[in-house]
Scaffold this active site. Structure first.
Site, PDB file in Angstrom:
ATOM      1  N   ASN A  13       0.828  -1.129   0.075  1.00  0.00           N
ATOM      2  CA  ASN A  13       0.001  -0.036   0.077  1.00  0.00           C
ATOM      3  C   ASN A  13       0.894   1.242  -0.009  1.00  0.00           C
ATOM      4  O   ASN A  13       1.436   1.629   1.235  1.00  0.00           O
ATOM      5  CB  ASN A  13      -0.855   0.048   1.482  1.00  0.00           C
ATOM      6  CG  ASN A  13      -1.585   1.359   1.382  1.00  0.00           C
ATOM      7  OD1 ASN A  13      -1.936   1.995   0.434  1.00  0.00           O
ATOM      8  ND2 ASN A  13      -2.278   1.560   2.411  1.00  0.00           N
ATOM      9  N   TRP A  14       1.151   1.925  -1.113  1.00  0.00           N
ATOM     10  CA  TRP A  14       1.925   2.979  -1.052  1.00  0.00           C
ATOM     11  C   TRP A  14       1.555   4.327  -0.452  1.00  0.00           C
ATOM     12  O   TRP A  14       2.116   5.256  -0.718  1.00  0.00           O
ATOM     13  CB  TRP A  14       2.313   3.402  -2.843  1.00  0.00           C
ATOM     14  CG  TRP A  14       3.124   2.361  -3.305  1.00  0.00           C
ATOM     15  CD1 TRP A  14       3.852   1.302  -3.000  1.00  0.00           C
ATOM     16  CD2 TRP A  14       3.532   2.321  -4.853  1.00  0.00           C
ATOM     17  NE1 TRP A  14       4.559   0.575  -3.732  1.00  0.00           N
ATOM     18  CE2 TRP A  14       4.561   1.112  -4.997  1.00  0.00           C
ATOM     19  CE3 TRP A  14       3.431   3.263  -5.714  1.00  0.00           C
ATOM     20  CZ2 TRP A  14       5.175   0.912  -6.061  1.00  0.00           C
ATOM     21  CZ3 TRP A  14       4.063   2.932  -6.905  1.00  0.00           C
ATOM     22  CH2 TRP A  14       4.815   1.860  -7.216  1.00  0.00           C
ATOM     23  N   HIS A  99      -9.484   0.891   4.664  1.00  0.00           N
ATOM     24  CA  HIS A  99      -7.950   1.160   5.315  1.00  0.00           C
ATOM     25  C   HIS A  99      -8.375   2.269   6.652  1.00  0.00           C
ATOM     26  O   HIS A  99      -9.063   3.171   6.443  1.00  0.00           O
ATOM     27  CB  HIS A  99      -6.909   1.880   4.367  1.00  0.00           C
ATOM     28  CG  HIS A  99      -5.606   1.865   4.911  1.00  0.00           C
ATOM     29  ND1 HIS A  99      -4.949   2.818   5.888  1.00  0.00           N
ATOM     30  CD2 HIS A  99      -4.577   0.967   4.893  1.00  0.00           C
ATOM     31  CE1 HIS A  99      -4.042   2.509   6.300  1.00  0.00           C
ATOM     32  NE2 HIS A  99      -3.667   1.335   5.484  1.00  0.00           N
ATOM     33  N   GLU A 101      -6.619   4.677   7.727  1.00  0.00           N
ATOM     34  CA  GLU A 101      -6.341   5.933   7.459  1.00  0.00           C
ATOM     35  C   GLU A 101      -7.691   6.670   6.779  1.00  0.00           C
ATOM     36  O   GLU A 101      -8.142   7.896   7.251  1.00  0.00           O
ATOM     37  CB  GLU A 101      -5.096   6.314   6.669  1.00  0.00           C
ATOM     38  CG  GLU A 101      -3.709   6.034   7.447  1.00  0.00           C
ATOM     39  CD  GLU A 101      -2.640   5.551   6.457  1.00  0.00           C
ATOM     40  OE1 GLU A 101      -2.666   5.485   5.244  1.00  0.00           O
ATOM     41  OE2 GLU A 101      -1.734   5.014   7.168  1.00  0.00           O
ATOM     42  N   GLU A 171      -5.303  -5.125  10.288  1.00  0.00           N
ATOM     43  CA  GLU A 171      -4.528  -4.218  10.636  1.00  0.00           C
ATOM     44  C   GLU A 171      -4.504  -3.421  12.094  1.00  0.00           C
ATOM     45  O   GLU A 171      -5.456  -2.529  12.029  1.00  0.00           O
ATOM     46  CB  GLU A 171      -4.572  -3.042   9.456  1.00  0.00           C
ATOM     47  CG  GLU A 171      -4.292  -3.810   8.115  1.00  0.00           C
ATOM     48  CD  GLU A 171      -3.688  -2.883   7.406  1.00  0.00           C
ATOM     49  OE1 GLU A 171      -2.372  -3.140   6.756  1.00  0.00           O
ATOM     50  OE2 GLU A 171      -4.242  -1.732   7.239  1.00  0.00           O
ATOM     51  N   GLY A 177       2.324   2.244  10.641  1.00  0.00           N
ATOM     52  CA  GLY A 177       3.164   3.368  10.195  1.00  0.00           C
ATOM     53  C   GLY A 177       3.869   3.776  11.667  1.00  0.00           C
ATOM     54  O   GLY A 177       4.452   4.687  11.819  1.00  0.00           O
ATOM     55  N   SER A 217       3.384  -2.286  10.307  1.00  0.00           N
ATOM     56  CA  SER A 217       4.812  -2.362  10.416  1.00  0.00           C
ATOM     57  C   SER A 217       5.426  -3.577  10.101  1.00  0.00           C
ATOM     58  O   SER A 217       6.541  -3.907  10.465  1.00  0.00           O
ATOM     59  CB  SER A 217       5.329  -1.968  11.770  1.00  0.00           C
ATOM     60  OG  SER A 217       4.572  -0.476  11.925  1.00  0.00           O
ATOM     61  N   GLY A 238       2.823  -1.260   4.229  1.00  0.00           N
ATOM     62  CA  GLY A 238       3.007   0.130   3.893  1.00  0.00           C
ATOM     63  C   GLY A 238       4.269   0.788   3.718  1.00  0.00           C
ATOM     64  O   GLY A 238       4.763   0.598   2.521  1.00  0.00           O
ATOM     65  N   GLY A 239       4.808   1.005   4.429  1.00  0.00           N
ATOM     66  CA  GLY A 239       6.032   1.604   4.446  1.00  0.00           C
ATOM     67  C   GLY A 239       7.121   0.853   3.461  1.00  0.00           C
ATOM     68  O   GLY A 239       7.986   1.402   2.606  1.00  0.00           O
TER      69      GLY A 239
HETATM   70  C1  PEP Z   1      -0.780   0.039   5.883  1.00  0.00           C
HETATM   71  O1  PEP Z   1      -0.686   1.266   5.374  1.00  0.00           O
HETATM   72  O2  PEP Z   1      -1.735  -0.955   5.550  1.00  0.00           O
HETATM   73  C2  PEP Z   1       0.507  -0.349   6.542  1.00  0.00           C
HETATM   74  C3  PEP Z   1       0.270  -1.691   7.201  1.00  0.00           C
HETATM   75  O3  PEP Z   1       1.232   0.414   6.863  1.00  0.00           O
HETATM   76  P1  PEP Z   1       2.751   0.263   7.679  1.00  0.00           P
HETATM   77  O4  PEP Z   1       3.437  -1.217   7.005  1.00  0.00           O
HETATM   78  O5  PEP Z   1       3.806   1.339   7.348  1.00  0.00           O
HETATM   79  O6  PEP Z   1       2.485  -0.146   9.142  1.00  0.00           O
END
Ligand code: PEP
Length: 256
Positions: A13-14, A99, A101, A171, A177, A217, A238-239
């Site tokens: 997930n960018w 998501h 966010e 999640e 993040g 993460s 994500g990251g």
């Molecule tokens: C995400 O955006 O779904 C996510 C899990 O981000 P991150 O891996 O950065 O925690």
């Protein structure tokens, strides 16, 4: 049915990162580095404007491209939103829905997540449906109630047949993040709970066949242990998905 027969899915997930030219380069690099790693599906969910460049770069490779949201209406006065038909026409195959966010910053609720999920499924997408508890809910000891409620509300009206195109991403919001990761045992406990909830809704066969990812993460250092758990069938990343070499290590960890 055993974990070994569920299809593992490693999805990036960018978020709001990468311009179209950067997307082209990153998709090409990810496809090159993960070439031949056929033990899981590899998906990159990119910003809307990156979709054409990403889809072109992924053409002829094993990498699948997805969007990060979809609106539930077919068209109309919804400024800033994008419909399933629009995403289908550019060639996206996957879409993230719900998501945290979107829920936290853009007011999405289980009701709108459910509508978006149904619209995406009706248009033939594979949906990565995100859910998970916030820190206060975990501290209050109500993670299982929250997650099972979200599962039921977000999937209301989704048929057993449509579940073949649903991937659930567990999640925990406190792990996204933040650098904090759920322990493998915490991830397993909640993913198993989601599977039991699916069994209560759709029966054992559908529940056992559904891919359930962990996200929060996940990185090259912790992926192998998380993915070794019986009910953790993949990851939403994500990251670490922004750096093809790091993302590739996670894809590698899913090959076992
Ligand atoms: C995400 O955006 O779904 C996510 C899990 O981000 P991150 O891996 O950065 O925690």
């Amino acid at each position: 049915m055993k974990k070994s027969v569920r299809r593992a899915v490693i999805a990036g997930n960018w978020k709001m990162n990468m311009t179209p030219s950067e997307a082209k380069a990153a998709v090409e690099e990810t496809a090159r580095l993960t070439n031949g790693m056929s033990g899981c599906d590899v998906v990159l969910c990119v910003p809307f404007v990156d979709l054409p460049a990403a889809i072109e770069a992924a053409a002829g490779t094993h990498v699948k491209i997805g969007a990060q949201n979809v609106h539930f209406a077919e068209k109309g006065a919804f400024t800033g939103e994008v419909s399933a038909k629009m995403l289908a026409e550019v060639g996206a195959e996957y879409v993230i829905v719900g998501h945290s966010e979107r829920r936290q910053y853009f007011g999405e609720t289980d009701e709108t997540v459910n509508l978006r999920t149904k619209a995406a499924l009706a248009a033939g997408f594979k949906v990565i449906l995100c859910l998970g508890e916030v820190l206060e809910q975990r501290k209050a000891g109500i993670t299982s109630e929250i997650v099972s409620m979200q599962t039921k509300l977000d999937l209301a009206g989704v048929s057993a047949e449509e579940m073949a195109n649903v991937i659930i991403a567990y999640e925990p919001v406190w792990a996204i993040g933040t650098g904090l990761t759920a322990t493998p045992d915490q991830a397993e406990e909640v993913c198993a709970l989601i599977r039991r909830t699916l069994a209560s809704l759709y029966g054992d066969t559908v529940a056992e066949a559904t891919t359930i990812q962990y996200g929060g993460s996940m990185n090259d250092a912790n992926a192998a242990e998380l993915l070794s758990k019986e009910n953790v069938d993949g990851g939403l990343i994500g990251g670490a998905s922004l750096v093809p070499a790091k993302f590739t290590k996670i894809v590698e960890a899913a090959q076992a």
